[in-house]
Design an enzyme around this catalytic site. Structure first.
Site, PDB file in Angstrom:
ATOM      1  N   CYS A 143       0.833  -1.202   0.000  1.00 59.56           N
ATOM      2  CA  CYS A 143       0.000   0.000   0.000  1.00 59.56           C
ATOM      3  C   CYS A 143       0.866   1.250   0.000  1.00 59.56           C
ATOM      4  O   CYS A 143       1.305   1.721   1.051  1.00 59.56           O
ATOM      5  CB  CYS A 143      -0.924  -0.011   1.211  1.00 59.56           C
ATOM      6  SG  CYS A 143      -2.025   1.413   1.281  1.00 59.56           S
ATOM      7  N   CYS A 151      -0.472   4.191   1.997  1.00 56.20           N
ATOM      8  CA  CYS A 151      -0.345   4.074   3.455  1.00 56.20           C
ATOM      9  C   CYS A 151       1.093   4.303   3.901  1.00 56.20           C
ATOM     10  O   CYS A 151       1.342   4.946   4.913  1.00 56.20           O
ATOM     11  CB  CYS A 151      -0.731   2.674   3.931  1.00 56.20           C
ATOM     12  SG  CYS A 151      -2.317   2.121   3.379  1.00 56.20           S
ATOM     13  N   ASP A 152       2.034   3.742   3.163  1.00 53.87           N
ATOM     14  CA  ASP A 152       3.380   3.592   3.707  1.00 53.87           C
ATOM     15  C   ASP A 152       4.441   4.432   3.016  1.00 53.87           C
ATOM     16  O   ASP A 152       5.572   4.521   3.512  1.00 53.87           O
ATOM     17  CB  ASP A 152       3.780   2.109   3.654  1.00 53.87           C
ATOM     18  CG  ASP A 152       2.810   1.230   4.435  1.00 53.87           C
ATOM     19  OD1 ASP A 152       2.112   1.757   5.315  1.00 53.87           O
ATOM     20  OD2 ASP A 152       2.739   0.019   4.166  1.00 53.87           O
TER      21      ASP A 152
END
Ligand SMILES: Cc1cc2nc3c(=O)[nH]c(=O)nc-3n(C[C@H](O)[C@H](O)[C@H](O)COP(=O)(O)OP(=O)(O)OC[C@H]3O[C@@H](n4cnc5c(N)ncnc54)[C@H](O)[C@@H]3O)c2cc1C
Lengths: 315, 108
Positions: A133, A136-137
């Site tokens: 992701c 997200c990261d």
């Protein structure tokens, strides 16, 4: 007993819910506990969904679809389906809380799951530099060197997105040509922070407590070499999520749920399937939504063909 | 998003490291879809097990020091602290039963 249960809450599931709810079949959408909204919850801008000339953020689009389904009376349950029995006239669907729901028809719209490289080091380092992701990261890789594995649209999308944070992004791809659409390819090929590593398969992820690099094997010469990096984003495609229905519903050779012609009908009466779980080819938000429409209309037609007392037995 | 109380770089030592009770810290950010999904699950766990386990959230965007100190590279990340040490790490959004199983030692 329900008239229709929809399993999944991506564009296919929510669009099916909008149609089924407007037709007054009071659908129950089992949306998943932690992945409600589906794949688009993990992306940023969606530029190709018609009606949004300025683009729309993936999560915003999905929340709007959810609101639209709820507005017409769809009931949305944030839980995961853990088992199904679809073979009888009464379909049974059990969720994580242990509750079992019954319905006259089921629409299966479970999408697909991220494909893994299949390396033991991948599981061990997942969350410690290995990620699925980018939105997200990516943030955690400011000024770092990282890589994206894959050659499709999502790999290009992720690589471009990650250059907001990282100093350098390798795109590691098994072939020397990309599957991605022209516009996404051009963006990546012209991005000065992206370097392509062609004909290369990731055969090992290096690092004890966190990712320190990868070993790539040249898919033409077999030669191996290490590349130092701190993050590895895997975007090598998806497999249809069909494990719940193995042995009950027929699959196509591609691994997707088999449907009759252009319909959403599976081999079981009263069981319909829509979205990426039936589609080995196009896999877009708008095609998934269209497919959800087909499933809702097929389910509607099926329900209307049932004897009045059977239909009346369901709410 | 979780309704749990927020901790920051400034309050982390007092609120988490010095706590007598085990504390689960939910490392999250506004832009993280799966973090949004895990919030309500943590709220339920807090409501059911708040006597045994405290739950707080830390916004990684606003508190980069603590996120870096604990080498966060993937969120949602949930770390349980006991006597100032990390005793359990859970990465990624999971359904409630799976999360409860991971946390069984603290809420069981
Ligand atoms: C990074 C990325 C970017 C993308 N960008 C675009 C784009 O810009 N434009 C575009 O058109 N497409 C894009 N796509 C593709 C698009 O997201 C998919 O084609 C679309 O989401 C498919 O919809 P779906 O409803 O079939 O499945 P999904 O969106 O995958 O939804 C499946 C749903 O089923 C649920 N589910 C699965 N199993 C269970 C279960 N057991 N119990 C309960 N629920 C379950 C899941 O939680 C999920 O809610 C992108 C994909 C990715 C990964």
């Amino acid at each position: 007993m329900r008239q229709v249960i929809i399993i999944g809450s991506g564009p296919a599931g929510y669009t099916a819910a909008i149609y089924a709810a407007r037709a007054n079949f009071k659908p129950l959408v089992i949306a998943s506990s932690v992945e409600a909204g589906g794949e688009l919850m993990n992306t940023t801008e969606v530029e190709n969904f018609p009606g949004f000339p300025e683009g729309i953020m993936g999560p915003e689009l999905m929340i709007k679809m959810q609101e639209q389904a709820a507005k017409f009376g769809a009931e949305i349950l944030m839980d995961d389906v853990t088992s199904v029995d679809l073979t009888g006239d009464v379909k049974k669907v059990t969720v994580g809380s242990g509750e079992t729901f019954e319905a006259l028809s089921v629409i299966f719209a479970t999408g697909s799951a991220n494909r893994k490289l299949g390396l033991p080091s991948e599981d061990r380092l997942s969350g410690y530099g290995v990620s699925w992701c980018a939105t997200c990261d990516g943030f955690f890789f400011r000024q770092k060197t990282i890589a994206v594995v894959g050659g499709g649209d999502s790999a290009m999308e992720e690589a471009n997105f990650l250059t907001r944070f990282a100093d350098k992004v390798y795109v590691i791809h098994r072939k020397d040509t990309l599957r991605a659409s022209k516009i996404m390819q051009d963006r990546a090929l012209n991005n000065p922070k992206i370097e392509f590593v062609w004909n290369a398969a990731v055969t090992e992820i290096l690092g004890d407590a966190a990712v320190t690099g990868v070993t790539v094997t040249d898919t033409v010469t077999g030669e191996k070499r290490d590349i130092a990096l701190e993050g590895l984003f895997i975007a090598i495609g998806n497999d249809p999520r069909t494990h719940l229905i193995h042995g009950q519903v027929d699959l196509a050779p591609e691994g997707t749920i088999a449907v009759h012609g252009r319909s959403s009908k599976t081999n079981l009466t009263g069981v319909f399937a829509a979205g990426d779980v039936v589609d080995p080819t196009y896999r877009q938000a708008v095609t998934a939504a269209a497919s959800g429409t087909v499933a809702a209309l097929d389910a509607e037609h099926f329900l209307q063909s049932l004897p009045a007392d059977v239909l009346a037995s369901a709410v | 998003m979780s309704a749990a109380p927020a901790v920051t770089d400034a309050t982390f030592a007092a609120d988490v490291l010095a706590s007598d009770k085990p504390v689960l810290v939910d490392f999250w950010a506004e832009w993280c879809g799966p973090c949004r999904a895990v919030g309500p699950i943590l709220d339920q766990i807090l409501a059911e097990h708040g006597d045994k386990l405290s739950i707080v959230k830390l916004n990684v965007d606003e508190n980069p020091q603590t996120a870096a100190a604990y080498q966060i590279t993937s969120i949602p990340a949930m770390k349980v602290f006991q006597n100032g040490e990390v005793v359990k790490t859970v990465i990624g959004a999971k359904p409630k039963p799976a999360l409860e199983a991971d946390l069984a030692a603290f809420i069981g």
